[in-house]
Design a protein around this motif. Structure first.
Motif, PDB file in Angstrom:
ATOM      1  N   LYS A  84      29.891 -12.670 -14.383  1.00 34.84           N
ATOM      2  CA  LYS A  84      29.181 -13.889 -14.791  1.00 34.84           C
ATOM      3  C   LYS A  84      29.757 -14.498 -16.074  1.00 34.84           C
ATOM      4  CE  LYS A  84      24.854 -12.443 -12.612  1.00 34.84           C
ATOM      5  NZ  LYS A  84      23.404 -12.172 -12.782  1.00 34.84           N
ATOM      6  N   ILE A  85      31.080 -14.704 -16.092  1.00 38.69           N
ATOM      7  CA  ILE A  85      31.626 -15.330 -17.288  1.00 38.69           C
ATOM      8  C   ILE A  85      31.010 -16.729 -17.426  1.00 38.69           C
ATOM      9  CG2 ILE A  85      33.751 -13.995 -17.087  1.00 38.69           C
ATOM     10  CD1 ILE A  85      35.183 -16.697 -16.563  1.00 38.69           C
ATOM     11  N   PRO A  86      30.492 -17.064 -18.606  1.00 39.90           N
ATOM     12  CA  PRO A  86      29.751 -18.327 -18.749  1.00 39.90           C
ATOM     13  C   PRO A  86      30.618 -19.529 -19.094  1.00 39.90           C
ATOM     14  CG  PRO A  86      29.546 -17.027 -20.736  1.00 39.90           C
ATOM     15  CD  PRO A  86      30.364 -16.204 -19.779  1.00 39.90           C
ATOM     16  N   LEU A 136      39.226 -24.514 -11.130  1.00 36.58           N
ATOM     17  CA  LEU A 136      39.036 -23.090 -11.420  1.00 36.58           C
ATOM     18  C   LEU A 136      37.637 -22.843 -11.981  1.00 36.58           C
ATOM     19  CD1 LEU A 136      39.990 -20.161 -11.863  1.00 36.58           C
ATOM     20  CD2 LEU A 136      41.001 -20.924 -14.029  1.00 36.58           C
ATOM     21  N   CYS A 137      37.203 -23.643 -12.942  1.00 38.85           N
ATOM     22  CA  CYS A 137      35.868 -23.467 -13.527  1.00 38.85           C
ATOM     23  C   CYS A 137      34.778 -23.661 -12.477  1.00 38.85           C
ATOM     24  CB  CYS A 137      35.663 -24.432 -14.689  1.00 38.85           C
ATOM     25  SG  CYS A 137      36.647 -24.031 -16.144  1.00 38.85           S
ATOM     26  N   SER A 138      34.995 -24.605 -11.563  1.00 39.08           N
ATOM     27  CA  SER A 138      34.032 -24.817 -10.492  1.00 39.08           C
ATOM     28  C   SER A 138      33.926 -23.577  -9.608  1.00 39.08           C
ATOM     29  CB  SER A 138      34.440 -26.032  -9.658  1.00 39.08           C
ATOM     30  OG  SER A 138      33.566 -26.225  -8.570  1.00 39.08           O
ATOM     31  N   CYS A 142      31.486 -21.554 -14.041  1.00 36.74           N
ATOM     32  CA  CYS A 142      31.380 -21.443 -15.494  1.00 36.74           C
ATOM     33  C   CYS A 142      31.629 -22.795 -16.143  1.00 36.74           C
ATOM     34  CB  CYS A 142      32.351 -20.394 -16.035  1.00 36.74           C
ATOM     35  SG  CYS A 142      34.074 -20.934 -16.124  1.00 36.74           S
ATOM     36  N   GLU A 143      31.255 -22.915 -17.412  1.00 39.01           N
ATOM     37  CA  GLU A 143      31.454 -24.148 -18.161  1.00 39.01           C
ATOM     38  C   GLU A 143      32.886 -24.217 -18.687  1.00 39.01           C
ATOM     39  OE1 GLU A 143      29.366 -26.810 -19.090  1.00 39.01           O
ATOM     40  OE2 GLU A 143      28.045 -26.015 -17.524  1.00 39.01           O
ATOM     41  N   PRO A 144      33.545 -25.357 -18.522  1.00 37.80           N
ATOM     42  CA  PRO A 144      34.860 -25.524 -19.159  1.00 37.80           C
ATOM     43  C   PRO A 144      34.704 -25.791 -20.646  1.00 37.80           C
ATOM     44  CG  PRO A 144      34.243 -27.525 -17.975  1.00 37.80           C
ATOM     45  CD  PRO A 144      33.167 -26.519 -17.706  1.00 37.80           C
ATOM     46  N   TYR A 145      35.597 -25.209 -21.422  1.00 38.31           N
ATOM     47  CA  TYR A 145      35.666 -25.452 -22.868  1.00 38.31           C
ATOM     48  C   TYR A 145      37.096 -25.899 -23.148  1.00 38.31           C
ATOM     49  CZ  TYR A 145      35.917 -24.067 -27.886  1.00 38.31           C
ATOM     50  OH  TYR A 145      36.120 -24.022 -29.250  1.00 38.31           O
TER      51      TYR A 145
END
Length: 516
Positions: A84-86, A136-138, A142-145
């Motif tokens: 669960k990487i956020p 990838l984030c989708s 997870c949220e992109p930073y």
């Protein structure tokens, strides 16, 4: 002769750390008196265009016989979804301040190539760009930073990137996004205004950077549904003056957070950092001393922030942390590839405990880095994949994400080497939405099991279960030939004794308990 033999036998037993003869004891008190939440974003990750982190890690050759979406490697995606990487920080790092986003959009065959001057001098073909990162984030959920380019970029360049990502207008740049396959705005909110502006991001003074931040941030616009969380490039390690100047000179309303970068260097020296896999107990101990400095750094930087922001509206964001050793022999030194031992797992557990215990100010962090670089969660070699001991720590600790922080006090024995001492045990605790209590404990002593008696104030519970991560030696690693040498196991060393919890931590171990 007989006396000498007995002396050798005693020394051998001491090194084994006999649980019966040498078990030590300590106490922990956990309180239910807290209104603080452990922000899930503390468990974030970092992926830079560096070595085989992106290329050969997340983004692989079309011919590689693994499941892919486009060229995104899906076994990696599934492994990271499990823990669960956020959030995921990209494209750097030092690379961010030489990255120009327009080079990474449009048809891949037409994208310009560049030299990655920071990391190995290799050619960057820009086949992994904005759309690929956000896809990838989708997939990771997870949220992109995104770290924007202040060092070699312009205010307009950053402003247009944000418009490209987040606007729902009919402007030319938005039409370009639609032409490139994404008509709807991405709604990226985490935005870094530069990276390490004191060093590779421009070698700026804090006063100059604070003015630059205000200038860039003024043109980093909010769009519907995408209010930016602007993150200032904060201090290097113990540069407390940098924090002081930024907090004094940047209005709080402009700044969601201030970053902090600190790496655990085994030797404490950048020139010769030490081996990832071959080290003595003395070297191990010194590494842990350097790891525990994170407590001092977070405490002192937080105290400065408290002067200007007593309501703690500005987050401290430790978006680069981890152990940094010498590269593995025979690898490109500019690729920063290192193995990952049980020592690294103990560092991860200890550091995450520090962040949890400072969750009133620390709201976000990023381990450096996710795949094949520095203290990785995952190692890959063509179609092979290995989950590192550090990965398993994040798997254990995911229960703390967005849980209620429970204050904790420790009275534990010392771990002593060469006349120097550190606390042998560190810990953090939380309560999730279902009411379950989770306690994570790390025993840094490589010889002695430690029995901890825990008083749980105003907390009712009836059963305990848990997981443990340990191995025979702190130098042990997972390899492609033996990928499960270090793995999670069920933990049976905890029991209820009246209204107290009694747990015996194995030497050199990480344990997470669940109380129902």
């Amino acid at each position: 002769m007989k006396k000498k033999t007995l002396t050798h036998l005693f020394t051998w037993l001491f090194c084994l750390g006999s649980a019966t003869a040498f078990s030590q004891t300590g106490t922990i008190t956990i309180s239910n008196n807290s209104n603080t939440t452990i922000n899930k974003n503390i468990y974030g990750q970092f992926a830079e265009h560096l070595g085989h982190g992106i290329y050969g890690g997340f983004w692989v050759d079309k011919s590689l016989p693994v499941k892919k979406q486009d060229r995104i490697r899906l076994d990696v995606v599934e492994a990271l979804k499990k823990i669960k990487i956020p959030n995921l920080r990209w494209p750097g790092g030092c690379f961010a301040d030489e990255y120009h986003w327009r080079d990474g959009i449009g048809p891949k065959a037409q994208r310009p190539r560049m030299v990655n001057t920071n990391w190995g001098g290799v050619t960057e073909d820009n086949s992994f760009g904005t759309h690929e990162f956000l896809e990838l984030c989708s997939l990771l959920k997870c949220e992109p930073y995104v770290a924007g380019n202040v060092g070699s970029g312009t205010v307009e360049e950053m402003s247009k990137w944000i418009e490209y990502l987040n606007s729902n207008s009919t402007s030319t740049v938005v039409q370009e996004r639609a032409k490139n396959g994404h008509p709807e705005p991405y709604k990226v909110t985490f935005w870094g205004v530069g990276n390490e502006s004191w060093g590779c991001g421009g070698n700026m003074t804090p006063e100059f950077y604070a003015d630059q931040f205000k200038r860039y941030a003024s043109f980093a616009k909010d769009y519907p549904g995408a209010r930016l969380k602007k993150i200032a490039s904060g201090p290097n390690s113990d540069d407390y003056n940098w924090t002081e100047v930024c907090m004094k000179n940047i209005p709080q309303y402009m700044m969601y957070g201030l970053s902090l970068h600190y790496y655990t260097i085994p030797t404490g020296q950048w020139g010769k950092k030490g081996s990832a896999t071959s080290f003595s107990e003395s070297e191990y101990f010194n590494t842990m001393v350097n790891c525990l400095k994170m407590e001092e750094l977070v405490t002192k930087h937080s105290a400065i922030m408290d002067k200007y922001d007593p309501e703690k509206k500005v987050a401290l964001i430790v978006d680069e942390w981890g152990v940094w050793t010498d590269p593995e022999p025979g690898t490109n030194p500019g690729f920063l590839f290192q193995q990952n031992s049980l020592r690294d797992a103990l560092i991860a557990g200890t550091t995450l405990n520090i962040f949890n215990n400072h969750s009133d100010r620390v709201k976000m962090a990023a381990l450096a880095q996710t795949i094949n670089v520095l203290q990785s969660l995952i190692l890959t070699d063509k179609e092979k994949i290995v989950l590192t001991p550090t990965y398993h720590v994040f798997d254990m600790y995911k229960v703390h994400q967005d849980a209620k922080y429970l204050p904790i006090k420790l009275d534990v024995p010392d771990y002593e080497v060469d006349g120097k001492k550190i606390a042998a045990v560190n810990a953090s605790a939380s309560q999730d939405a279902a009411g379950k209590i989770h306690i994570s404990l790390v025993n840094l002593d490589i010889h002695h099991p430690i029995t901890i008696t825990t008083a749980l104030q105003d907390i009712k519970w009836s059963a305990v279960s848990g997981q443990v991560l340990t191995s025979a030696n702190v130098t042990n690693i997972n390899t492609f030939a033996d990928p499960n040498k270090i793995h999670l196991s069920n933990f049976t060393g905890a029991k209820k004794d009246g209204d107290k919890l009694v747990v015996t931590l194995p030497a050199k171990s990480i344990v997470t308990l669940e109380l129902n």
